[in-house]
Design a protein around this motif. Sequence first.
Motif, PDB file in Angstrom:
ATOM      1  N   GLN A 189      -3.108  -2.780   4.298  1.00  0.00           N
ATOM      2  CA  GLN A 189      -1.782  -2.211   4.043  1.00  0.00           C
ATOM      3  C   GLN A 189      -1.531  -1.974   2.559  1.00  0.00           C
ATOM      4  N   SER A 219       5.048  -2.628   4.528  1.00  0.00           N
ATOM      5  CA  SER A 219       4.315  -1.867   3.510  1.00  0.00           C
ATOM      6  C   SER A 219       4.958  -0.514   3.229  1.00  0.00           C
ATOM      7  N   LYS A 273      -5.715  -7.789   6.588  1.00  0.00           N
ATOM      8  CA  LYS A 273      -4.532  -6.982   6.851  1.00  0.00           C
ATOM      9  C   LYS A 273      -3.760  -6.692   5.563  1.00  0.00           C
ATOM     10  N   ILE A 274      -3.721  -7.641   4.643  1.00  0.00           N
ATOM     11  CA  ILE A 274      -3.058  -7.420   3.350  1.00  0.00           C
ATOM     12  C   ILE A 274      -3.737  -6.269   2.614  1.00  0.00           C
ATOM     13  N   VAL A 323       2.682 -11.647  -0.603  1.00  0.00           N
ATOM     14  CA  VAL A 323       2.703 -12.233   0.742  1.00  0.00           C
ATOM     15  C   VAL A 323       2.847 -13.748   0.660  1.00  0.00           C
ATOM     16  N   SER A 375       4.199  -7.125  10.948  1.00  0.00           N
ATOM     17  CA  SER A 375       5.106  -7.367   9.821  1.00  0.00           C
ATOM     18  C   SER A 375       4.598  -6.675   8.562  1.00  0.00           C
ATOM     19  N   LEU A 376       3.310  -6.825   8.274  1.00  0.00           N
ATOM     20  CA  LEU A 376       2.750  -6.215   7.078  1.00  0.00           C
ATOM     21  C   LEU A 376       2.741  -4.689   7.186  1.00  0.00           C
ATOM     22  N   LEU A 413      -1.174  -3.966   0.062  1.00  0.00           N
ATOM     23  CA  LEU A 413      -0.218  -4.873  -0.571  1.00  0.00           C
ATOM     24  C   LEU A 413      -0.962  -5.777  -1.551  1.00  0.00           C
TER      25      LEU A 413
END
Length: 214
Positions: A170, A136, A166-167, A177, A131-132, A172
């Motif tokens: 990517q 992104s 993971k944030i 989130v 999803s991320l 973000l």
Amino acid sequence: VRLKVDISIGIATSDGGSVSISELYRKSDTASFFAKEQFGSKAVIYDVFLSSKIIRRAAVESQLSVALKNNLIEIAFQPQVDIDTKQVTGFEALARWTDTGLGVISPDEFVRIAEESSLIDRFDRFVVAKSLELASVWLGNKRRISVNVSARSAVSSEFCAFLLEKIAHQQLNPDQVEVEITETALIANWEACRENLEGLRRAGVRIVLDDFGI
């Protein structure tokens, strides 16, 4: 202290002794499994319908493991709209799965089976990562992405560390989130959840209660 105890009973019957003791035990065990899935004290009598449900469950669980390994779970993005401004403020990531043999499988079915088996950690990590990664590319820096997390993941410090990793990977912002968890997870595992959720909030991740009020 007064404790309320629920009892789950599985029942299997033999027609004139035509079924062996071991077979009766297997059938009653199957019936008790479904009795435990229901709320409160329940007694369930084994029938052919229960047997077909067991076969279906085993097939879905087996194919779900294959789907996760081969990147066959798709992610759909449902827009979240501000009622006042009519602007899209974010997207909720929703897992979707169509198996070549089983056909289209409802998320209510495969997510529940993942939660009740050993697959939920792999499933949640897969959904978060994919999803991320997808979001992104087009999310921008003003919209949010919302992902659903199971109760078992919410109590895992390793999963929360994975999410933050993971944030960052990517690129973000953490405040872009949202993590959606059910209030049941908080009620059943409050002490275990609290430290993890506070850690995510300190990092900037938003926490949202799903199915609130149930």
